[in-house]
Design an enzyme around this catalytic site. Sequence first.
Site, mmCIF file in Angstrom:
data_model
loop_
_atom_site.group_PDB
_atom_site.id
_atom_site.type_symbol
_atom_site.label_atom_id
_atom_site.label_comp_id
_atom_site.label_asym_id
_atom_site.label_seq_id
_atom_site.Cartn_x
_atom_site.Cartn_y
_atom_site.Cartn_z
ATOM 1 N N CYS A 75 0.812 -1.224 0.000
ATOM 2 C CA CYS A 75 0.000 0.000 0.000
ATOM 3 C C CYS A 75 0.840 1.266 0.000
ATOM 4 C CB CYS A 75 -0.981 0.003 1.175
ATOM 5 S SG CYS A 75 -0.205 0.062 2.815
ATOM 6 N N HIS A 127 -1.957 1.415 7.039
ATOM 7 C CA HIS A 127 -2.454 1.280 5.675
ATOM 8 C C HIS A 127 -2.728 2.669 5.100
ATOM 9 C CE1 HIS A 127 -4.036 -0.982 2.311
ATOM 10 N NE2 HIS A 127 -5.113 -0.214 2.297
ATOM 11 N N HIS A 139 -6.087 1.748 -3.636
ATOM 12 C CA HIS A 139 -5.051 1.271 -2.723
ATOM 13 C C HIS A 139 -4.604 -0.113 -3.135
ATOM 14 C CE1 HIS A 139 -7.708 -1.394 -0.019
ATOM 15 N NE2 HIS A 139 -8.480 -0.960 -0.991
#
Length: 171
Positions: A75, A127, A139
């Site tokens: 990510c 994240h 993402h």
Amino acid sequence: MTCIRRNAVLAVIFPILLLMASCGARRHPVTSNTKAAMAADAMSKIGNKDLYRFINDWAGVRYRFGGLDKGGVDCSGFAYLLQKEIYGHVLPRRSRDQATVVNQRSESNLREGDLIFFSFGGGEIDHVGVYLNNGFFVHASTTRGVIVDDLNLPAYRKVFTGGGSVKNITR
């Protein structure tokens, strides 16, 4: 007699088959509220065409921790590459460090290209995604690779920590 019986059977079966075929051929409208349709709508509303092309080019690339190429990307690596190529920003490599270089905005004021952050582990940010529009973001998902997702899904709502625009960082 057999000829009459065969014709009678055909006279009954043929209309039934015709009815069944016509029902099977009926087109059902695609509802615009499916996740895929809503993600496609968000993609169609991207103002920056380079961003649109970048996402299309990376869509489906598998997740790989520490990855920074089409063989696999995580990510923060995806956010790092996107920000560098599309906006000319050089970010730190880890998501928790990326969070330190944004000007925080309220969720209602997020704009295309803003970074958004999550804490799945319950503590530090772990994240990151890039906001698109109408509650959608792109993402690198650990299970689905690079994908456009809905920020309003319960799985994201409960771990969303905020987001904002990248401070003036240049190459």
